[in-house]
Design an enzyme around this catalytic site. Structure first.
Site, mmCIF file in Angstrom:
data_model
loop_
_atom_site.group_PDB
_atom_site.id
_atom_site.type_symbol
_atom_site.label_atom_id
_atom_site.label_comp_id
_atom_site.label_asym_id
_atom_site.label_seq_id
_atom_site.Cartn_x
_atom_site.Cartn_y
_atom_site.Cartn_z
ATOM 1 N N ASN A 1 10.216 77.063 4.848
ATOM 2 C CA ASN A 1 9.598 77.203 3.522
ATOM 3 C C ASN A 1 10.709 77.206 2.485
ATOM 4 O O ASN A 1 11.449 78.177 2.368
ATOM 5 C CB ASN A 1 8.787 78.512 3.474
ATOM 6 C CG ASN A 1 8.258 78.808 2.073
ATOM 7 O OD1 ASN A 1 8.289 77.955 1.190
ATOM 8 N ND2 ASN A 1 7.788 80.039 1.884
ATOM 9 N N TRP A 2 10.820 76.110 1.757
ATOM 10 C CA TRP A 2 11.913 75.994 0.783
ATOM 11 C C TRP A 2 11.669 76.820 -0.472
ATOM 12 O O TRP A 2 12.574 76.975 -1.301
ATOM 13 C CB TRP A 2 12.095 74.530 0.365
ATOM 14 C CG TRP A 2 12.513 73.605 1.470
ATOM 15 C CD1 TRP A 2 12.755 73.932 2.783
ATOM 16 C CD2 TRP A 2 12.736 72.199 1.363
ATOM 17 N NE1 TRP A 2 13.113 72.800 3.489
ATOM 18 C CE2 TRP A 2 13.109 71.732 2.638
ATOM 19 C CE3 TRP A 2 12.653 71.285 0.310
ATOM 20 C CZ2 TRP A 2 13.404 70.378 2.889
ATOM 21 C CZ3 TRP A 2 12.943 69.944 0.553
ATOM 22 C CH2 TRP A 2 13.323 69.513 1.835
ATOM 23 N N LYS A 3 10.456 77.301 -0.667
ATOM 24 C CA LYS A 3 10.105 78.028 -1.897
ATOM 25 C C LYS A 3 10.458 77.163 -3.120
ATOM 26 O O LYS A 3 10.338 75.948 -3.046
ATOM 27 C CB LYS A 3 10.771 79.405 -1.915
ATOM 28 C CG LYS A 3 10.494 80.160 -0.605
ATOM 29 C CD LYS A 3 10.891 81.590 -0.611
ATOM 30 C CE LYS A 3 10.547 82.217 0.741
ATOM 31 N NZ LYS A 3 10.755 83.648 0.778
ATOM 32 N N HIS B 1 1.011 83.053 1.056
ATOM 33 C CA HIS B 1 2.370 83.585 1.192
ATOM 34 C C HIS B 1 2.475 84.860 0.351
ATOM 35 O O HIS B 1 1.855 84.949 -0.716
ATOM 36 C CB HIS B 1 3.400 82.550 0.728
ATOM 37 C CG HIS B 1 4.797 82.970 1.057
ATOM 38 N ND1 HIS B 1 5.500 83.841 0.260
ATOM 39 C CD2 HIS B 1 5.587 82.679 2.115
ATOM 40 C CE1 HIS B 1 6.678 84.055 0.824
ATOM 41 N NE2 HIS B 1 6.762 83.365 1.944
ATOM 42 N N GLU C 1 4.556 85.848 -1.643
ATOM 43 C CA GLU C 1 4.951 85.614 -3.047
ATOM 44 C C GLU C 1 3.766 85.123 -3.879
ATOM 45 O O GLU C 1 3.687 85.389 -5.077
ATOM 46 C CB GLU C 1 6.146 84.644 -3.085
ATOM 47 C CG GLU C 1 7.420 85.356 -2.623
ATOM 48 C CD GLU C 1 8.394 84.494 -1.845
ATOM 49 O OE1 GLU C 1 8.344 83.265 -1.959
ATOM 50 O OE2 GLU C 1 9.215 85.069 -1.096
ATOM 51 N N GLU D 1 4.582 87.831 8.209
ATOM 52 C CA GLU D 1 5.782 87.982 7.391
ATOM 53 C C GLU D 1 5.778 89.348 6.722
ATOM 54 O O GLU D 1 5.195 89.517 5.641
ATOM 55 C CB GLU D 1 5.823 86.892 6.311
ATOM 56 C CG GLU D 1 5.920 85.492 6.846
ATOM 57 C CD GLU D 1 6.642 84.553 5.885
ATOM 58 O OE1 GLU D 1 7.596 83.914 6.331
ATOM 59 O OE2 GLU D 1 6.281 84.501 4.696
ATOM 60 N N GLY E 1 13.732 87.813 2.522
ATOM 61 C CA GLY E 1 14.840 87.633 1.591
ATOM 62 C C GLY E 1 15.710 88.871 1.433
ATOM 63 O O GLY E 1 16.508 88.963 0.508
ATOM 64 N N SER F 1 13.797 86.724 6.926
ATOM 65 C CA SER F 1 15.238 86.756 7.189
ATOM 66 C C SER F 1 15.649 86.195 8.550
ATOM 67 O O SER F 1 16.619 86.664 9.140
ATOM 68 C CB SER F 1 15.780 88.182 7.012
ATOM 69 O OG SER F 1 15.582 88.621 5.673
ATOM 70 N N GLY G 1 12.773 81.037 5.424
ATOM 71 C CA GLY G 1 12.979 80.791 4.006
ATOM 72 C C GLY G 1 14.405 80.333 3.763
ATOM 73 O O GLY G 1 14.767 79.179 4.004
ATOM 74 N N GLY G 2 15.248 81.246 3.303
ATOM 75 C CA GLY G 2 16.624 80.945 2.905
ATOM 76 C C GLY G 2 17.392 80.065 3.878
ATOM 77 O O GLY G 2 18.044 79.096 3.463
HETATM 78 O O1 LIG Z 1 9.177 84.144 3.104
HETATM 79 C C1 LIG Z 1 9.767 83.621 4.034
HETATM 80 C C2 LIG Z 1 9.319 82.349 4.592
HETATM 81 O O2 LIG Z 1 8.068 82.001 4.118
HETATM 82 C C3 LIG Z 1 10.986 84.251 4.606
HETATM 83 O O3 LIG Z 1 12.025 84.075 3.714
HETATM 84 P P1 LIG Z 1 13.529 84.464 4.160
HETATM 85 O O4 LIG Z 1 13.759 83.754 5.485
HETATM 86 O O5 LIG Z 1 14.393 83.938 3.067
HETATM 87 O O6 LIG Z 1 13.556 85.946 4.325
#
Ligand SMILES: O=C(CO)COP(=O)(O)O
Length: 258
Positions: free
Chosen positions: A10-12, A102, A104, A174, A180, A220, A241-242
């Site tokens: 997930n690149w956000k 998600h 967010e 999640e 993050g 993470s 994510g990251g």
């Molecule tokens: O929200 C995430 C994937 O959708 C997780 O993000 P991180 O891997 O950056 O913690």
């Protein structure tokens, strides 16, 4: 019952369409160089909407076996919904997946379980597989109510889903406190929730349905933590994510069993 592992990135709100092409190219080459077995493990990326056309052209043009999807979907199919993206547009771009709910989206855009359930239905209307995200915040975890809370969120977000639809569902657990933050839930935490989710699906549908649903862990995840998470019986993949923004690191996560 063999569920195909799904390694999802997930690149956000990161990478424009030019950067997206560079990343997907590098990811495909890195995996190819390592003789990655796409028959055994699925790899998918979730770029911002404005990147998807470029990612599609690259993947289809070069016959890469990487899947892609949107980070959100409108509950509606068309009409006066400024800024929203219809599932029909994503389907036209051959998107295989879409993230729904998600944390967010739930936090910053106030998406309720009811909204998520409507989005899950929208995905199925357009033959896109939803990756439904659920998970608790730190206060709930510390109070020990994480399983009850997450299962309630799950029930609310799949309300109205038929058994036939449920079979192809992907659920991403999640925990919000692990997103993050660098705080990874332990592999045992991931397994505990994945097993609870599967038990709930058995109750709501049947063991047959529950055994087909893929449950991912997200929060993470790094190449160093992926192998022990992926070893868990009920965990079928990771939503990253990251670490999915670096081709080498994401490829290393996809090669969790190498
Ligand atoms: O929200 C995430 C994937 O959708 C997780 O993000 P991180 O891997 O950056 O913690």
């Amino acid at each position: 019952m063999s569920r195909k592992p799904l390694i999802a990135g997930n690149w956000k709100m990161n990478l424009n369409h030019i950067e997206a092409v560079t990343l997907v190219q590098k990811l495909a080459w890195t995996l190819d160089d390592a003789n990655f077995d796409f028959d055994k493990t699925e790899v998918a990326v979730f770029p911002p909407f404005t990147d998807i056309r470029s990612v599609q052209s690259l993947i289809e043009g070069d016959k890469f076996r990487i899947e892609y999807g949107g980070q959100d979907i409108s509950a509606h199919d068309s009409g006066a919904y400024t800024g929203e993206i219809s599932g029909s547009f994503l389907a036209k771009l051959n998107a295989a997946y879409v993230l729904v709910g998600h944390s967010e989206r739930r936090t910053y855009h106030g998406e309720t379980d009811e909204v998520c359930a409507a989005k899950v239905q929208a995905a199925y209307r357009h033959e896109i597989t939803p990756v439904l995200c659920v998970g608790e915040g730190l206060d709930i975890r510390e109070a020990g109510n994480h399983v009850t809370y997450t299962l309630e969120q799950l029930r609310g977000s799949i309300s109205g889903l038929t058994a036939e639809q449920a079979k192809s569902l992907v659920i991403a657990y999640e925990p919000v406190w692990a997103i993050g933050t660098g705080k990874v839930a332990t592999a045992e935490d991931a397994q505990e929730m994945a097993a609870a989710i599967r038990a709930e699906l058995t109750k709501l549908y049947s063991a047959d349905v529950a055994n087909q649903v893929r449950v991912l862990y997200g929060g993470s995840v790094k190449s160093s933590s992926a192998p022990s998470i992926m070893e868990q019986a009920d965990v079928d993949g990771v939503l990253v994510g990251g670490a999915s923004l670096q081709a080498d690191e994401f490829a290393a996560i996809a090669r969790f069993d190498a």
